[in-house]
Design a protein around this motif. Structure first.
Motif, PDB file in Angstrom:
ATOM      1  N   THR A  68       0.816  -1.214   0.000  1.00 40.71           N
ATOM      2  CA  THR A  68       0.000   0.000   0.000  1.00 40.71           C
ATOM      3  C   THR A  68       0.848   1.261   0.000  1.00 40.71           C
ATOM      4  O   THR A  68       0.442   2.266  -0.547  1.00 40.71           O
ATOM      5  CB  THR A  68      -0.947   0.022   1.208  1.00 40.71           C
ATOM      6  OG1 THR A  68      -0.185  -0.089   2.398  1.00 40.71           O
ATOM      7  CG2 THR A  68      -1.951  -1.093   1.122  1.00 40.71           C
ATOM      8  N   ARG A  80      -4.524   5.741  -5.683  1.00 41.56           N
ATOM      9  CA  ARG A  80      -5.062   6.404  -4.493  1.00 41.56           C
ATOM     10  C   ARG A  80      -6.264   7.277  -4.855  1.00 41.56           C
ATOM     11  O   ARG A  80      -7.252   7.325  -4.130  1.00 41.56           O
ATOM     12  CB  ARG A  80      -3.978   7.240  -3.818  1.00 41.56           C
ATOM     13  CG  ARG A  80      -2.929   6.395  -3.135  1.00 41.56           C
ATOM     14  CD  ARG A  80      -1.837   7.274  -2.550  1.00 41.56           C
ATOM     15  NE  ARG A  80      -0.738   6.457  -2.091  1.00 41.56           N
ATOM     16  CZ  ARG A  80      -0.261   6.489  -0.863  1.00 41.56           C
ATOM     17  NH1 ARG A  80      -0.773   7.312   0.028  1.00 41.56           N
ATOM     18  NH2 ARG A  80       0.739   5.710  -0.522  1.00 41.56           N
ATOM     19  N   LEU A 135      -9.271   5.052  -5.367  1.00 41.32           N
ATOM     20  CA  LEU A 135      -9.805   4.594  -4.084  1.00 41.32           C
ATOM     21  C   LEU A 135     -10.538   5.694  -3.328  1.00 41.32           C
ATOM     22  O   LEU A 135     -11.298   5.420  -2.410  1.00 41.32           O
ATOM     23  CB  LEU A 135      -8.682   4.019  -3.216  1.00 41.32           C
ATOM     24  CG  LEU A 135      -8.223   2.628  -3.624  1.00 41.32           C
ATOM     25  CD1 LEU A 135      -6.910   2.278  -2.945  1.00 41.32           C
ATOM     26  CD2 LEU A 135      -9.303   1.595  -3.297  1.00 41.32           C
ATOM     27  N   ALA A 176     -18.051  -1.159  -3.283  1.00 42.59           N
ATOM     28  CA  ALA A 176     -17.136  -2.267  -3.567  1.00 42.59           C
ATOM     29  C   ALA A 176     -17.821  -3.560  -3.158  1.00 42.59           C
ATOM     30  O   ALA A 176     -18.930  -3.541  -2.615  1.00 42.59           O
ATOM     31  CB  ALA A 176     -15.842  -2.086  -2.779  1.00 42.59           C
ATOM     32  N   PHE A 211     -10.553   3.836   2.788  1.00 43.62           N
ATOM     33  CA  PHE A 211      -9.176   3.347   2.763  1.00 43.62           C
ATOM     34  C   PHE A 211      -8.246   4.421   3.289  1.00 43.62           C
ATOM     35  O   PHE A 211      -8.238   5.547   2.791  1.00 43.62           O
ATOM     36  CB  PHE A 211      -8.774   2.943   1.339  1.00 43.62           C
ATOM     37  CG  PHE A 211      -7.347   2.483   1.234  1.00 43.62           C
ATOM     38  CD1 PHE A 211      -6.909   1.388   1.953  1.00 43.62           C
ATOM     39  CD2 PHE A 211      -6.452   3.167   0.442  1.00 43.62           C
ATOM     40  CE1 PHE A 211      -5.590   0.972   1.870  1.00 43.62           C
ATOM     41  CE2 PHE A 211      -5.129   2.752   0.340  1.00 43.62           C
ATOM     42  CZ  PHE A 211      -4.698   1.654   1.066  1.00 43.62           C
ATOM     43  N   ALA A 259      -8.250  -0.587   5.521  1.00 47.64           N
ATOM     44  CA  ALA A 259      -9.567  -0.398   4.909  1.00 47.64           C
ATOM     45  C   ALA A 259     -10.612  -0.669   5.991  1.00 47.64           C
ATOM     46  O   ALA A 259     -10.430  -1.566   6.826  1.00 47.64           O
ATOM     47  CB  ALA A 259      -9.755  -1.347   3.737  1.00 47.64           C
ATOM     48  N   GLN A 296     -13.102  -2.743  -5.668  1.00 48.72           N
ATOM     49  CA  GLN A 296     -13.827  -1.606  -6.230  1.00 48.72           C
ATOM     50  C   GLN A 296     -13.596  -1.613  -7.737  1.00 48.72           C
ATOM     51  O   GLN A 296     -12.450  -1.712  -8.189  1.00 48.72           O
ATOM     52  CB  GLN A 296     -13.307  -0.298  -5.631  1.00 48.72           C
ATOM     53  CG  GLN A 296     -13.947   0.936  -6.240  1.00 48.72           C
ATOM     54  CD  GLN A 296     -13.457   2.200  -5.545  1.00 48.72           C
ATOM     55  OE1 GLN A 296     -13.740   2.393  -4.379  1.00 48.72           O
ATOM     56  NE2 GLN A 296     -12.734   3.039  -6.265  1.00 48.72           N
ATOM     57  N   ILE A 355      -9.617  -2.296  -8.513  1.00 44.90           N
ATOM     58  CA  ILE A 355      -8.552  -2.457  -7.528  1.00 44.90           C
ATOM     59  C   ILE A 355      -9.083  -3.327  -6.401  1.00 44.90           C
ATOM     60  O   ILE A 355     -10.243  -3.206  -6.001  1.00 44.90           O
ATOM     61  CB  ILE A 355      -8.040  -1.096  -7.009  1.00 44.90           C
ATOM     62  CG1 ILE A 355      -6.740  -1.267  -6.252  1.00 44.90           C
ATOM     63  CG2 ILE A 355      -9.088  -0.375  -6.195  1.00 44.90           C
ATOM     64  CD1 ILE A 355      -5.968   0.036  -6.076  1.00 44.90           C
ATOM     65  N   LEU A 415      -8.141  -4.795  -2.493  1.00 44.23           N
ATOM     66  CA  LEU A 415      -7.335  -4.660  -1.282  1.00 44.23           C
ATOM     67  C   LEU A 415      -7.545  -5.927  -0.459  1.00 44.23           C
ATOM     68  O   LEU A 415      -8.676  -6.236  -0.082  1.00 44.23           O
ATOM     69  CB  LEU A 415      -7.783  -3.444  -0.467  1.00 44.23           C
ATOM     70  CG  LEU A 415      -7.875  -2.112  -1.211  1.00 44.23           C
ATOM     71  CD1 LEU A 415      -8.511  -1.049  -0.321  1.00 44.23           C
ATOM     72  CD2 LEU A 415      -6.504  -1.673  -1.684  1.00 44.23           C
ATOM     73  N   ARG A 459     -15.982  10.507   2.819  1.00 39.96           N
ATOM     74  CA  ARG A 459     -15.912   9.924   1.476  1.00 39.96           C
ATOM     75  C   ARG A 459     -17.242   9.975   0.744  1.00 39.96           C
ATOM     76  O   ARG A 459     -17.307  10.320  -0.433  1.00 39.96           O
ATOM     77  CB  ARG A 459     -15.423   8.470   1.542  1.00 39.96           C
ATOM     78  CG  ARG A 459     -15.326   7.849   0.170  1.00 39.96           C
ATOM     79  CD  ARG A 459     -14.738   6.476   0.172  1.00 39.96           C
ATOM     80  NE  ARG A 459     -14.635   6.015  -1.220  1.00 39.96           N
ATOM     81  CZ  ARG A 459     -14.286   4.813  -1.566  1.00 39.96           C
ATOM     82  NH1 ARG A 459     -13.957   3.932  -0.646  1.00 39.96           N
ATOM     83  NH2 ARG A 459     -14.238   4.471  -2.826  1.00 39.96           N
ATOM     84  N   VAL A 473      -2.290  -5.479  -2.835  1.00 40.33           N
ATOM     85  CA  VAL A 473      -3.141  -4.656  -3.694  1.00 40.33           C
ATOM     86  C   VAL A 473      -2.986  -5.150  -5.111  1.00 40.33           C
ATOM     87  O   VAL A 473      -1.872  -5.286  -5.615  1.00 40.33           O
ATOM     88  CB  VAL A 473      -2.752  -3.163  -3.613  1.00 40.33           C
ATOM     89  CG1 VAL A 473      -3.634  -2.326  -4.529  1.00 40.33           C
ATOM     90  CG2 VAL A 473      -2.823  -2.656  -2.184  1.00 40.33           C
TER      91      VAL A 473
END
Length: 134
Positions: A5, A13, A16, A22, A42, A49, A76, A83, A85, A108, A129
């Protein structure tokens, strides 16, 4: 892309940070997978996360019964970009940890998440990741 990460490129980034949902994958006690749509946050600096949920949900119970071996994966996607995680998962009802998850969710998604009395946070310590087209 497969990296730690701390090595995430700016474009990953930024992806995210988009207010997209997700899927969260956890393992049931019998080893089968459970996949559910979620909203999450995240924290790249901490490699963490977070997903808020009710304590009695299947995803929270899967993580709680998995003990120190519990794992989680958040994916997501948006069109051909995605991506994932992956890492060790833990569920907590600690008020400070839940409040931090709620604060980040509100930032967010620009809305406060549901606040049932049994609200908990699933925290995934991101160890891997994976992504495409980022």
């Amino acid at each position: 892309m497969s990296r730690a990460t701390t090595e995430l490129p700016t474009v990953a980034r930024a992806f995210l940070a988009l207010p997209l949902p997700a899927t969260l994958t956890t393992l049931r006690p019998d080893g089968t997978v459970h996949v559910t749509p979620v909203r999450f946050t995240f924290d790249a600096a901490a490699g963490l996360a977070r997903v808020t949920t009710r304590a009695r949900t299947r995803k929270a119970r899967n993580v709680a019964t998995g003990g120190p071996l519990a794992r989680g994966a958040l994916c997501q996607a948006d069109g051909l970009r995605w991506i994932t995680l992956e890492g060790r998962a833990e569920v907590s009802d600690d008020r400070t940890r839940v409040a931090e998850a709620v604060r980040r969710y509100t930032d967010r998604y620009r809305m406060v998440p549901p606040a049932p009395p049994d609200l908990v946070v699933i925290e995934i310590t991101v160890e891997r990741v994976l992504g495409l087209n980022l």
